[in-house]
Enzyme design. Structure first.
Site, PDB file in Angstrom:
ATOM      1  N   GLN A  31      -4.394  -1.634   9.519  1.00 38.78           N
ATOM      2  CA  GLN A  31      -4.278  -2.981   8.944  1.00 38.78           C
ATOM      3  C   GLN A  31      -4.839  -4.023   9.921  1.00 38.78           C
ATOM      4  OE1 GLN A  31      -3.131  -3.605   5.721  1.00 38.78           O
ATOM      5  NE2 GLN A  31      -3.951  -5.631   6.150  1.00 38.78           N
ATOM      6  N   ASP A  73     -11.146   2.562   3.831  1.00 40.79           N
ATOM      7  CA  ASP A  73     -11.562   1.164   3.680  1.00 40.79           C
ATOM      8  C   ASP A  73     -13.089   1.066   3.562  1.00 40.79           C
ATOM      9  OD1 ASP A  73      -9.708  -0.836   3.408  1.00 40.79           O
ATOM     10  OD2 ASP A  73      -9.260  -0.989   5.554  1.00 40.79           O
ATOM     11  N   LYS A 129       0.843  -1.209   0.000  1.00 42.69           N
ATOM     12  CA  LYS A 129       0.000   0.000   0.000  1.00 42.69           C
ATOM     13  C   LYS A 129       0.873   1.252   0.000  1.00 42.69           C
ATOM     14  CE  LYS A 129      -3.798  -2.490   2.103  1.00 42.69           C
ATOM     15  NZ  LYS A 129      -4.415  -3.001   3.315  1.00 42.69           N
TER      16      LYS A 129
END
Ligand code: NAP
Length: 299
Positions: A98, A121, A54
């Site tokens: 994460q 997200d 990422k």
């Protein structure tokens, strides 16, 4: 019919090129640099490789990006305080924590601690609600990637029969919500099947699908006689089914690829289909979050 392969890496590269140009334009015209922080708690090897990928992509696109590594014993309160810091930081537009988090931390509490406008997200309940009512800025990355693959390879799903196999909060349910929208790239008739659907009914529904999106987590589940000629198949499943001779994990999707390819018009391979799209969609969300913060787009 031998299906055309939908190559996720190629579509993802195309979207990243588009994003790169947009980021250059935002810098030149608005002095705006999209900012992304990825927060990693602990040293899980899988999580390290995800956040590294990422970060690498966000650097390539010209973002301002921070990799924030925290010790595995960080307290929940300290992690929430860290989120608060990034929630208030005007240079940060996207915050990604994460998963999985260590057991002593309540993941939901943490995810709900992210400002919804920075929740790239799109897992925060506010964003889930925004998506359902159709007033949203960003979408969860995996189903958003599926939508892009369908739109760019197969065409607009407007008026088509879409069947989604699976109803998880991260893939199946948002996929249904996305395909239902009265928007370009959606506007389909949507059915969702799951473990509560009797098997004969499930097969019946799958056979009606113009577009079949499968996210069940069951290797090689969808059989050739469950689909109609010309269907577009999006296989989200990633299942480890053993090891290759070179010691790598052997992966299979949720679809019997070889047999279903003979009937489908389009199909995503596993690996190399949906997988490569996920990080790219996170980048797209971060650019959108930056534009929202600058007042360039409004909900
Ligand atoms: P999940 O949370 O396990 O959900 C699976 C869903 O499928 C559940 O709704 C379940 O029904 C349903 N299901 C399971 N077995 C079924 C069956 N035999 N018939 C019909 N429905 C069935 O999984 P997920 O997170 O959505 O992920 C699904 C798959 O996609 C996994 O293989 C995962 O690794 C993969 N994935 C890939 C990506 C990517 O980037 N490529 C991202 C996320 C996930 P119930 O609700 O009734 O239990």
């Amino acid at each position: 019919m031998a299906a055309k392969l939908i190559k996720g890496a190629e579509v993802a590269a195309q979207i990243r090129e588009e994003l790169k140009k947009e980021v250059e334009e935002l810098k030149a015209k608005h002095n705006l640099v999209p900012g992304l922080v990825t927060i990693l708690v602990g040293q899980d090897p899988g999580s390290i490789s995800y956040v590294t990928a990422k970060q690498k992509t966000s650097h390539e696109l010209g973002f301002y990006s921070i990799q924030d590594n925290q010790e595995p014993d960080i307290t929940e309160a300290a992690l929430l305080a860290l989120l608060d810091k990034y929630n208030k930081d005007p240079k940060i537009h996207g915050i990604l924590v994460q998963l999985p988090l260590p057991k002593h931390i309540d993941s939901n509490k943490v995810l709900y601690g992210i400002n919804p406008d920075k929740d790239v997200d799109a897992f925060h309940p506010v964003n889930v609600g925004r998506i359902l009512i159709g007033n949203y800025a960003f979408l969860p990355c995996t189903p958003a990637g599926c939508q892009e693959l369908i739109y760019r390879a197969y065409g607009d799903p407007k008026g088509k029969e879409v069947v989604v196999v699976g109803r998880s909060n991260i893939v199946g349910k948002p996929m249904v919500a996305i395909m239902l929208q009265k928007r370009v790239g959606a506007n389909a008739t949507v059915t969702c099947v799951h473990t509560g659907t009797p098997k004969d009914k499930m097969i019946e529904h799958c056979r009606r699908a113009d577009i079949l999106i499968v996210a069940a987590g069951v290797p090689n589940y969808i059989q050739a006689d469950w689909v109609k000629e010309g269907v577009c198949v999006i296989d989200v499943g990633v299942n480890r089914i053993g090891m290759t001779e070179s010691g790598k994990a052997k992966l299979a999707g949720d679809v019997d690829f070889a047999a279903v390819s003979e009937k489908a018009s389009f199909i995503t391979p596993v690996p190399g289909g949906v997988g490569p799209m996920t990080i790219t969609m996170l980048m797209k969300n971060t650019v959108m979050a930056a534009k929202m913060a600058a007042g360039l787009v409004k909900l």
